[in-house]
Design an enzyme around this catalytic site. Structure first.
Site, PDB file in Angstrom:
ATOM      1  N   SER A  12      10.927  -6.849  17.924  1.00 54.06           N
ATOM      2  CA  SER A  12       9.671  -8.186  18.004  1.00 54.06           C
ATOM      3  C   SER A  12       8.966  -7.274  17.573  1.00 54.06           C
ATOM      4  O   SER A  12       8.777  -6.376  17.255  1.00 54.06           O
ATOM      5  CB  SER A  12      10.085  -8.417  20.055  1.00 54.06           C
ATOM      6  OG  SER A  12       9.755  -6.894  20.453  1.00 54.06           O
ATOM      7  N   LEU A  14       7.590  -7.632  14.694  1.00 57.42           N
ATOM      8  CA  LEU A  14       7.795  -7.512  13.638  1.00 57.42           C
ATOM      9  C   LEU A  14       6.083  -7.983  12.926  1.00 57.42           C
ATOM     10  O   LEU A  14       5.639  -7.913  11.238  1.00 57.42           O
ATOM     11  CB  LEU A  14       9.014  -7.783  13.054  1.00 57.42           C
ATOM     12  CG  LEU A  14      10.018  -7.069  12.975  1.00 57.42           C
ATOM     13  CD1 LEU A  14      11.083  -8.064  12.754  1.00 57.42           C
ATOM     14  CD2 LEU A  14      10.074  -5.780  12.462  1.00 57.42           C
ATOM     15  N   ASP A 147      18.128 -13.935  20.347  1.00 57.76           N
ATOM     16  CA  ASP A 147      17.869 -14.339  22.081  1.00 57.76           C
ATOM     17  C   ASP A 147      18.419 -15.563  22.247  1.00 57.76           C
ATOM     18  O   ASP A 147      18.526 -16.542  22.269  1.00 57.76           O
ATOM     19  CB  ASP A 147      16.745 -14.160  22.048  1.00 57.76           C
ATOM     20  CG  ASP A 147      15.373 -13.352  22.163  1.00 57.76           C
ATOM     21  OD1 ASP A 147      16.801 -11.903  21.778  1.00 57.76           O
ATOM     22  OD2 ASP A 147      14.262 -13.518  21.632  1.00 57.76           O
ATOM     23  N   THR A 188      19.460  -1.359   5.470  1.00 60.25           N
ATOM     24  CA  THR A 188      20.016  -2.549   4.779  1.00 60.25           C
ATOM     25  C   THR A 188      20.586  -3.657   6.844  1.00 60.25           C
ATOM     26  O   THR A 188      20.756  -4.597   6.503  1.00 60.25           O
ATOM     27  CB  THR A 188      20.330  -3.436   3.855  1.00 60.25           C
ATOM     28  OG1 THR A 188      21.283  -3.227   3.536  1.00 60.25           O
ATOM     29  CG2 THR A 188      19.526  -2.960   2.784  1.00 60.25           C
ATOM     30  N   LYS A 189      21.564  -3.284   6.956  1.00 59.57           N
ATOM     31  CA  LYS A 189      22.515  -3.383   7.654  1.00 59.57           C
ATOM     32  C   LYS A 189      21.773  -4.701   8.985  1.00 59.57           C
ATOM     33  O   LYS A 189      22.191  -5.278   8.663  1.00 59.57           O
ATOM     34  CB  LYS A 189      23.977  -2.690   8.616  1.00 59.57           C
ATOM     35  CG  LYS A 189      24.272  -2.769   9.294  1.00 59.57           C
ATOM     36  CD  LYS A 189      25.678  -3.157   8.100  1.00 59.57           C
ATOM     37  CE  LYS A 189      26.304  -2.368   7.607  1.00 59.57           C
ATOM     38  NZ  LYS A 189      27.200  -2.606   6.442  1.00 59.57           N
ATOM     39  N   LYS A 223      20.894  -5.437  -2.586  1.00 59.96           N
ATOM     40  CA  LYS A 223      21.616  -5.423  -2.071  1.00 59.96           C
ATOM     41  C   LYS A 223      21.677  -6.787  -0.584  1.00 59.96           C
ATOM     42  O   LYS A 223      22.446  -7.459  -0.511  1.00 59.96           O
ATOM     43  CB  LYS A 223      21.638  -4.169  -1.263  1.00 59.96           C
ATOM     44  CG  LYS A 223      23.312  -3.775  -0.421  1.00 59.96           C
ATOM     45  CD  LYS A 223      22.640  -2.377  -0.392  1.00 59.96           C
ATOM     46  CE  LYS A 223      24.077  -1.583   0.664  1.00 59.96           C
ATOM     47  NZ  LYS A 223      23.885  -0.805   1.370  1.00 59.96           N
ATOM     48  N   ARG A 239       4.919  -3.929   3.446  1.00 60.49           N
ATOM     49  CA  ARG A 239       4.822  -2.739   3.574  1.00 60.49           C
ATOM     50  C   ARG A 239       4.162  -3.087   4.611  1.00 60.49           C
ATOM     51  O   ARG A 239       2.214  -4.073   5.150  1.00 60.49           O
ATOM     52  CB  ARG A 239       3.968  -2.042   2.871  1.00 60.49           C
ATOM     53  CG  ARG A 239       5.100  -1.920   2.001  1.00 60.49           C
ATOM     54  CD  ARG A 239       6.041  -0.827   1.851  1.00 60.49           C
ATOM     55  NE  ARG A 239       4.849   0.713   1.456  1.00 60.49           N
ATOM     56  CZ  ARG A 239       4.559   0.835   0.611  1.00 60.49           C
ATOM     57  NH1 ARG A 239       4.717   0.663  -0.740  1.00 60.49           N
ATOM     58  NH2 ARG A 239       3.910   2.017   0.240  1.00 60.49           N
ATOM     59  N   ASP A 240       4.024  -1.851   5.503  1.00 61.17           N
ATOM     60  CA  ASP A 240       3.271  -1.382   6.580  1.00 61.17           C
ATOM     61  C   ASP A 240       1.969  -1.498   6.048  1.00 61.17           C
ATOM     62  O   ASP A 240       1.187  -0.892   5.116  1.00 61.17           O
ATOM     63  CB  ASP A 240       3.142  -0.198   8.249  1.00 61.17           C
ATOM     64  CG  ASP A 240       4.626  -0.255   8.486  1.00 61.17           C
ATOM     65  OD1 ASP A 240       5.140  -1.542   8.828  1.00 61.17           O
ATOM     66  OD2 ASP A 240       4.650   0.653   8.990  1.00 61.17           O
ATOM     67  N   CYS A 381     -18.394 -11.879  29.931  1.00 60.37           N
ATOM     68  CA  CYS A 381     -17.253 -12.070  30.830  1.00 60.37           C
ATOM     69  C   CYS A 381     -17.361 -11.843  31.755  1.00 60.37           C
ATOM     70  O   CYS A 381     -18.417 -11.221  32.093  1.00 60.37           O
ATOM     71  CB  CYS A 381     -15.809 -13.068  30.278  1.00 60.37           C
ATOM     72  SG  CYS A 381     -15.291 -14.698  31.233  1.00 60.37           S
ATOM     73  N   HIS A 507     -16.578 -16.275  25.706  1.00 57.57           N
ATOM     74  CA  HIS A 507     -16.207 -15.127  24.870  1.00 57.57           C
ATOM     75  C   HIS A 507     -16.129 -15.574  23.470  1.00 57.57           C
ATOM     76  O   HIS A 507     -15.589 -16.542  22.611  1.00 57.57           O
ATOM     77  CB  HIS A 507     -14.787 -15.584  25.152  1.00 57.57           C
ATOM     78  CG  HIS A 507     -14.355 -15.062  26.480  1.00 57.57           C
ATOM     79  ND1 HIS A 507     -13.557 -13.807  26.963  1.00 57.57           N
ATOM     80  CD2 HIS A 507     -13.945 -15.270  27.239  1.00 57.57           C
ATOM     81  CE1 HIS A 507     -13.190 -13.273  28.276  1.00 57.57           C
ATOM     82  NE2 HIS A 507     -13.690 -14.806  28.294  1.00 57.57           N
ATOM     83  N   GLU A 509     -15.922 -13.594  21.189  1.00 54.56           N
ATOM     84  CA  GLU A 509     -15.051 -12.789  20.810  1.00 54.56           C
ATOM     85  C   GLU A 509     -13.414 -14.417  19.459  1.00 54.56           C
ATOM     86  O   GLU A 509     -13.419 -13.755  18.231  1.00 54.56           O
ATOM     87  CB  GLU A 509     -14.527 -11.902  20.428  1.00 54.56           C
ATOM     88  CG  GLU A 509     -13.018 -12.644  22.068  1.00 54.56           C
ATOM     89  CD  GLU A 509     -13.892 -12.655  23.129  1.00 54.56           C
ATOM     90  OE1 GLU A 509     -15.096 -12.781  24.002  1.00 54.56           O
ATOM     91  OE2 GLU A 509     -13.350 -12.234  24.299  1.00 54.56           O
TER      92      GLU A 509
HETATM   93  N1  GLN Z   1     -12.707 -12.273  36.117  1.00 55.83           N
HETATM   94  C1  GLN Z   1     -14.212 -12.684  36.206  1.00 55.83           C
HETATM   95  C2  GLN Z   1     -13.967 -14.916  36.778  1.00 55.83           C
HETATM   96  O1  GLN Z   1     -12.387 -14.987  36.645  1.00 55.83           O
HETATM   97  C3  GLN Z   1     -14.093 -12.725  34.613  1.00 55.83           C
HETATM   98  C4  GLN Z   1     -13.943 -13.358  34.231  1.00 55.83           C
HETATM   99  C5  GLN Z   1     -13.289 -13.160  32.232  1.00 55.83           C
HETATM  100  O2  GLN Z   1     -13.500 -12.047  31.809  1.00 55.83           O
HETATM  101  N2  GLN Z   1     -12.160 -13.637  31.411  1.00 55.83           N
HETATM  102  O3  GLN Z   1     -15.180 -15.183  36.400  1.00 55.83           O
END
Ligand code: GLN
Length: 532
Positions: A12, A14, A147, A188-189, A223, A239-240, A381, A507, A509
């Protein structure tokens, strides 16, 4: 519709998800409309109830689905916005089938893995593109070939290929070609055996993406080609990467994976135009200056736990021509040794989300350090909640202030359970999840950064700023710059007089993209760059 299925073999981790996403990038840059989908063979209905140690970050979509972090790669590498249909687990399949069975939908029949489970999987493959126009669906099958729990998925895609026709389906197997240093050789195996396993199930891959630390020379490719029954040009070296994951599409393009897939699937020949992508990669690789950003969390040894945050920092860094040197700071360690030891000299401090009280006091100490020493601060958060607790204790003099999550008996629950959460008993998918509107208050830093009145941001929490403290904190210099449309929930806070202190309940991000960094991350790195 054309279908690409990506399976993985040998071990796993990869980077199947990245490979899928990177192929998606290439196809999109060829002008095709691409949708990505992930199958996860575990029995959890979704990863929302798993620890980051088990699973890495939980990636949240607009519709509130808690999904595998590979969906984060998909959204960052392609234009698509995904929904809960794009991540399918065995848990979801069995949940559906067992409910149907109890309802009597299968009366008289024996309910079995084949055909009932496999039919349900095939239905979900077709269903994922319902209502959206797509040319290609890329489906990644999680887990490793061999698996037990992955078998129904492999059987389902085998059947699916038969029904869809050979020119409409392309199978890619991602495998490992390890370098054995004592022998000085690539082996390669493991790949041979993993492909044999796949062929036993009835799937002959059309291309092999071979993960390796070293270049794969032609004799080795030959091969692999011979023993695995694929043409030699379909042995793709991956490649990495040296610098950044955003190089992967360029690497796969050099190896002509996209060309191979398009030829097989009879898709138009035009080449992928990767110039803007390449420019972005160049900025990531060789920035003008560097900044040190501390991330204070509790899963610091785990690369995957804060994946989207690290990516968002990279995007914003590239925007400002700044390279980001991460200083990973363990919250418990900060509590033990004090914040200055680890945080002195950093140009920005970021506190990510989290659950449970481990490490909380260290995070509060780090937020206090950022406030007092005027280092740019971004709280996400839980990172907003600890900033509020710290402000309550350090500025408002409420020495025992806390979140009700960590101390139910606190006299000052400045962070309290959301009203709508009071009746919630079940743990799965029951937080305040997904995209909710946030109104930006004019004249604030948030409003300036977004340049908009209202935005939609993704959430995952049960606790929230306690409004009983709003006016008091406002008088003391806390700015509530983002609120829910009815003004009942605090979404963004800032601190007046601090060069850059921002924290949000959502969030950001999850919505940052390579050439479109999120405004809050862009602002944060701008401030860190100015401080450097
Ligand atoms: N634990 C906090 C909440 O439930 C913050 C949650 C989080 O950071 N995603 O409000």
């Amino acid at each position: 519709m054309k279908y690409i299925f990506i399976t993985g073999g040998v071990i796993s981790s990869l980077g199947k998800g990245l490979t899928a996403a990177a192929l998606g990038t290439l196809l999109e840059h060829r002008g095709l409309r691409v949708v990505l989908q992930k199958f996860d063979p575990y029995l959890n209905v979704d990863p929302g109830t798993m620890s980051p140690y088990q699973h890495g970050e939980v990636y949240v979509l607009d519709d509130g689905a808690e999904t595998d972090l590979d969906l984060g790669h998909y959204e960052r590498f392609t234009r698509g916005r995904l929904t809960r249909r794009n991540n399918l687990t065995s848990g979801q399949i069995y949940e559906t089938i067992l409910l149907q069975e109890r309802r009597g939908d299968y009366l008289g029949k024996t309910v079995q893995v084949v055909p009932h489970v496999t039919d349900e999987i095939k239905k979900r493959i077709r269903g994922v593109t319902d209502g959206c126009s797509a040319d290609v669906l890329i489906t990644e099958v999680g887990g490793t070939t061999g698996d037990i729990e992955g078998l129904p998925f492999l059987e389902a895609i085998r059947q699916f290929a038969l029904e869809a026709g050979p020119e409409n389906v392309f199978f890619i197997h991602v495998t490992l070609v390890p370098y054995i240093s004592v022998a000085g050789e690539l082996k390669t195996k493991p790949t041979q055996q993993s492909v044999a396993k796949l062929r036993e199930i009835g799937i002959q891959p059309h291309a092999l993406v071979c993960r390796s630390e070293k270049p794969i020379a032609t004799p080795v490719r030959r091969k692999i080609s011979l023993f695995c029954n694929v043409p030699v040009e379909a042995v793709i070296e991956e490649r990495d990467v040296e610098h950044t994951i955003y190089e992967v599409p360029l690497m796969l393009q050099r190896e002509k994976l996209d060309e191979l897939a398009c030829r097989h699937l009879r898709l138009p020949k035009r080449a992928a135009r990767m110039a803007p992508w390449r420019r972005f990669v160049r900025r990531v690789i060789s920035p003008k200056r560097r900044v040190k950003i501390a991330v204070v969390g509790k899963y610091m040894d785990l690369q995957d736990a804060y994946k989207s945050i690290y990516e968002a920092l990279t995007h914003a860094g590239a925007w400002h021509n700044l390279g980001v040197d991460l200083v990973t700071a363990d919250a418990e360690e900060i509590k033990k040794r004090g914040p200055a030891r680890k945080l002195k000299g950093v140009h920005g401090i970021l506190i990510p989300g989290g659950f449970g009280d481990r490490g909380i006091e260290g995070k509060i100490a780090a937020a206090g350090y950022a406030r007092r020493t005027k280092v740019p601060y971004l709280g996400l958060c839980l990172g907003m909640q600890v900033a509020v607790i710290e402000f309550a204790r350090g500025v408002a003099g409420l020495k025992r202030a806390n979140s009700a999550e960590f101390d139910e008996a606190t006299p000052d629950p400045v962070i309290s359970l959301l009203e709508e959460q009071r009746a919630v008993r079940r743990k799965g998918a029951s937080m305040r999840l997904g995209a909710w509107p946030c109104r930006l208050v004019s004249g604030t830093r948030a409003a300036a950064l977004y340049g908009k009145r209202t935005v939609r941001e993704r959430h995952r929490h049960r606790y929230e700023f306690n409004n009983a403290y709003r006016s008091r904190f406002e008088q003391l210099g806390m700015v509530f710059s983002g609120v829910s449309p009815r003004n009942d929930l605090v979404e963004i806070v800032e601190i007046k007089g601090h060069p850059w202190f921002m924290a949000c309940q959502f969030h950001p991000e999850f919505q940052s993209r390579p050439n479109r960094p999120h405004p809050l991350f862009r602002g944060f790195l701008g401030a860190a760059g100015a401080a450097a």
